[in-house]
Design a protein around this motif. Structure first.
Motif, PDB file in Angstrom:
ATOM      1  N   ILE A  15       0.814  -1.217   0.000  1.00 52.27           N
ATOM      2  CA  ILE A  15       0.000   0.000   0.000  1.00 52.27           C
ATOM      3  C   ILE A  15       0.850   1.270   0.000  1.00 52.27           C
ATOM      4  CG2 ILE A  15      -2.092  -1.002   0.949  1.00 52.27           C
ATOM      5  CD1 ILE A  15       0.279   0.834   3.246  1.00 52.27           C
ATOM      6  N   GLU A  16       2.156   1.134  -0.245  1.00 46.81           N
ATOM      7  CA  GLU A  16       3.034   2.303  -0.211  1.00 46.81           C
ATOM      8  C   GLU A  16       2.639   3.356  -1.253  1.00 46.81           C
ATOM      9  OE1 GLU A  16       6.965   0.665  -0.513  1.00 46.81           O
ATOM     10  OE2 GLU A  16       7.292   0.801   1.647  1.00 46.81           O
ATOM     11  N   GLU A  17       2.239   2.908  -2.441  1.00 48.48           N
ATOM     12  CA  GLU A  17       1.858   3.860  -3.487  1.00 48.48           C
ATOM     13  C   GLU A  17       0.649   4.676  -3.063  1.00 48.48           C
ATOM     14  OE1 GLU A  17       0.238   3.878  -8.113  1.00 48.48           O
ATOM     15  OE2 GLU A  17       1.265   2.102  -7.338  1.00 48.48           O
ATOM     16  N   ALA A  18      -0.359   4.015  -2.460  1.00 48.54           N
ATOM     17  CA  ALA A  18      -1.562   4.714  -2.011  1.00 48.54           C
ATOM     18  C   ALA A  18      -1.247   5.657  -0.857  1.00 48.54           C
ATOM     19  CB  ALA A  18      -2.629   3.706  -1.585  1.00 48.54           C
ATOM     20  N   VAL A  19      -0.294   5.276  -0.009  1.00 49.02           N
ATOM     21  CA  VAL A  19       0.120   6.147   1.096  1.00 49.02           C
ATOM     22  C   VAL A  19       0.815   7.388   0.543  1.00 49.02           C
ATOM     23  CG1 VAL A  19       1.651   6.351   3.100  1.00 49.02           C
ATOM     24  CG2 VAL A  19       0.276   4.285   2.787  1.00 49.02           C
ATOM     25  N   THR A  20       1.724   7.186  -0.406  1.00 43.59           N
ATOM     26  CA  THR A  20       2.447   8.306  -1.013  1.00 43.59           C
ATOM     27  C   THR A  20       1.488   9.261  -1.719  1.00 43.59           C
ATOM     28  OG1 THR A  20       4.410   6.926  -1.336  1.00 43.59           O
ATOM     29  CG2 THR A  20       4.263   8.929  -2.655  1.00 43.59           C
ATOM     30  N   ALA A  21       0.449   8.700  -2.349  1.00 40.92           N
ATOM     31  CA  ALA A  21      -0.527   9.515  -3.073  1.00 40.92           C
ATOM     32  C   ALA A  21      -1.528  10.192  -2.140  1.00 40.92           C
ATOM     33  CB  ALA A  21      -1.259   8.663  -4.089  1.00 40.92           C
ATOM     34  N   GLY A  22      -1.485   9.846  -0.849  1.00 41.62           N
ATOM     35  CA  GLY A  22      -2.374  10.482   0.108  1.00 41.62           C
ATOM     36  C   GLY A  22      -3.749   9.849   0.218  1.00 41.62           C
ATOM     37  N   ARG A  23      -3.915   8.642  -0.331  1.00 39.58           N
ATOM     38  CA  ARG A  23      -5.223   7.981  -0.269  1.00 39.58           C
ATOM     39  C   ARG A  23      -5.366   7.127   0.986  1.00 39.58           C
ATOM     40  NH1 ARG A  23      -3.504   6.785  -5.483  1.00 39.58           N
ATOM     41  NH2 ARG A  23      -3.395   4.544  -4.997  1.00 39.58           N
ATOM     42  N   LEU A  24      -4.247   6.635   1.502  1.00 39.58           N
ATOM     43  CA  LEU A  24      -4.240   5.819   2.712  1.00 39.58           C
ATOM     44  C   LEU A  24      -3.254   6.398   3.712  1.00 39.58           C
ATOM     45  CD1 LEU A  24      -4.298   2.126   1.361  1.00 39.58           C
ATOM     46  CD2 LEU A  24      -6.153   3.326   2.541  1.00 39.58           C
ATOM     47  N   ARG A  25      -3.474   6.091   4.971  1.00 41.12           N
ATOM     48  CA  ARG A  25      -2.567   6.519   6.031  1.00 41.12           C
ATOM     49  C   ARG A  25      -2.192   5.301   6.868  1.00 41.12           C
ATOM     50  NH1 ARG A  25      -5.840   9.712   9.103  1.00 41.12           N
ATOM     51  NH2 ARG A  25      -5.321  11.573   7.885  1.00 41.12           N
ATOM     52  N   ILE A  26      -0.897   5.141   7.140  1.00 41.59           N
ATOM     53  CA  ILE A  26      -0.443   4.118   8.074  1.00 41.59           C
ATOM     54  C   ILE A  26      -0.613   4.666   9.477  1.00 41.59           C
ATOM     55  CG2 ILE A  26       1.545   2.788   8.901  1.00 41.59           C
ATOM     56  CD1 ILE A  26       2.590   2.742   6.051  1.00 41.59           C
ATOM     57  N   LEU A  27      -1.352   3.936  10.315  1.00 38.38           N
ATOM     58  CA  LEU A  27      -1.657   4.403  11.661  1.00 38.38           C
ATOM     59  C   LEU A  27      -0.525   4.065  12.629  1.00 38.38           C
ATOM     60  CD1 LEU A  27      -5.400   3.295  11.905  1.00 38.38           C
ATOM     61  CD2 LEU A  27      -4.478   5.456  11.054  1.00 38.38           C
ATOM     62  N   GLU A  28      -0.270   4.976  13.526  1.00 33.90           N
ATOM     63  CA  GLU A  28       0.675   4.708  14.617  1.00 33.90           C
ATOM     64  C   GLU A  28      -0.107   4.002  15.720  1.00 33.90           C
ATOM     65  OE1 GLU A  28       3.618   7.019  17.793  1.00 33.90           O
ATOM     66  OE2 GLU A  28       2.465   8.164  16.295  1.00 33.90           O
ATOM     67  N   THR A  29       0.260   2.781  16.040  1.00 32.17           N
ATOM     68  CA  THR A  29      -0.554   1.990  16.956  1.00 32.17           C
ATOM     69  C   THR A  29       0.242   1.485  18.154  1.00 32.17           C
ATOM     70  OG1 THR A  29      -0.097  -0.072  15.762  1.00 32.17           O
ATOM     71  CG2 THR A  29      -2.027   1.196  15.075  1.00 32.17           C
ATOM     72  N   PHE A  30      -0.489   1.219  19.221  1.00 30.08           N
ATOM     73  CA  PHE A  30       0.069   0.507  20.370  1.00 30.08           C
ATOM     74  C   PHE A  30      -0.961  -0.524  20.827  1.00 30.08           C
ATOM     75  CE2 PHE A  30       0.985  -0.539  24.706  1.00 30.08           C
ATOM     76  CZ  PHE A  30       2.358  -0.747  24.655  1.00 30.08           C
ATOM     77  N   PRO A  31      -0.568  -1.803  20.836  1.00 28.32           N
ATOM     78  CA  PRO A  31       0.769  -2.301  20.480  1.00 28.32           C
ATOM     79  C   PRO A  31       1.015  -2.205  18.968  1.00 28.32           C
ATOM     80  CG  PRO A  31      -0.725  -4.130  20.854  1.00 28.32           C
ATOM     81  CD  PRO A  31      -1.481  -2.896  21.241  1.00 28.32           C
ATOM     82  N   PRO A  32       2.292  -2.167  18.582  1.00 28.57           N
ATOM     83  CA  PRO A  32       2.593  -2.154  17.140  1.00 28.57           C
ATOM     84  C   PRO A  32       2.205  -3.479  16.504  1.00 28.57           C
ATOM     85  CG  PRO A  32       4.599  -2.440  18.427  1.00 28.57           C
ATOM     86  CD  PRO A  32       3.505  -2.158  19.413  1.00 28.57           C
TER      87      PRO A  32
END
Length: 297
Positions: free
Chosen positions: A243-260
């Protein structure tokens, strides 16, 4: 005096050609210390220093310039030999790929395979690892690249590396800061079907806080799962390279989570009686592509 190895000759040629140990290391997909060690061994075998150093720069000696042409001829001969050998490897190869893994790197793997071994014709099965395993066991597949496979007697499992995974959401969701199981407990979750590593990751992550997701949709396709998440239908755990391409394009966001979310292990799986020449050729192309993409951690 020992005879130089092909690896030492490669290290010497690319260092002399590119003028930098680090650039040679990048070209050969090796670490800088590994190339430095090969250069040191090559100099020992040749019997004298090959470079003069000034700060970080390397300057070839007269002897280096004399040896460079010979090294070039050796590497050319090896390339020609490999090309000749490649033309003799042919046939149909039935191979399985875990879908998330395939979505991120399969096109480049197949491009490399066709370029290097044009007479190998892959028949691809792309699905979840749990769906692919029965076909592998029933000999409907020659080999497979799976995520966290179950170990079965009579098969060989070759660890390739770790694929990073993470909770992801559409940028339309307001999920800033550190996200916990309690944060997502009331949000719709989209996961693979029970029995898959993706489903287990979701269940275990919520269980770490003694919770279950209140709204859980099941999707058998990782690719469609990603599309649903991107559309804002829900959130889910996905392979990061996919999903890196969608993240770079601003369509998806990787969430900062706990626990990872923990990465998952990728394995090559084949019958213990070995691989065919075509199978070994594909594995070579997979390994080279993963190194080139810096895919695994």
């Amino acid at each position: 005096m020992n005879r130089p190895t092909l690896q030492q000759i490669e290290a010497f040629f690319w260092t002399a050609t590119l003028g930098s140990v680090q650039k040679a290391a990048d070209r050969l997909s090796l670490s800088q210390p590994a190339v430095s060690l090969r250069l040191k061994e090559f100099e020992s075998n040749i019997g004298g220093p090959l470079f003069e150093r000034s700060g970080r720069k390397l300057y070839p000696t007269q002897r280096t310039r004399e040896l460079l042409r010979g090294a070039h001829n050796v590497l050319d001969a090896v390339d020609q030999l490999s090309s000749t050998a490649s033309t003799n490897i042919a046939g149909v190869l039935k191979v399985g790929f875990a879908e998330g893994f395939a979505m991120a790197c399969l096109p480049r793997i197949i491009e490399r395979l066709h370029k290097t071994y044009p007479d190998i014709h892959p028949e691809l099965t792309v699905a979840t690892s749990s769906s692919i395993e029965p076909a592998l066991q029933n000999s409907r597949l020659d080999l497979a690249f799976l995520v966290e496979p179950h170990e079965i007697e009579g098969f060989t499992y070759v660890y390739l590396g770790l694929q990073p995974t993470a909770w992801v959401a559409s940028t339309s969701f307001d999920l800033s800061g550190v996200v916990t199981p309690n944060t997502l407990a009331r949000i719709r979750i989209i996961a693979n079907q029970p029995g898959t590593i993706g489903y287990r990751q979701v269940v275990r992550w919520f269980a770490s806080d003694g919770l279950n997701p209140a709204q859980l949709d099941i999707c058998s396709s990782v690719a469609i799962q990603a599309k649903l998440i991107e559309a804002g239908t829900g959130v889910g755990i996905m392979p990061v390279p996919m999903i890196e391409e969608a993240v770079t394009a601003g369509r998806l966001r990787i969430l900062e989570t706990f626990p990872p979310v923990q990465p998952v292990a990728i394995f090559l799986v084949h019958r213990s009686d070995g691989l065919t020449a075509a199978g070994r050729a594909l594995v070579e192309c997979v390994n080279e592509t993963l190194i080139e993409m810096q895919f695994l951690v």
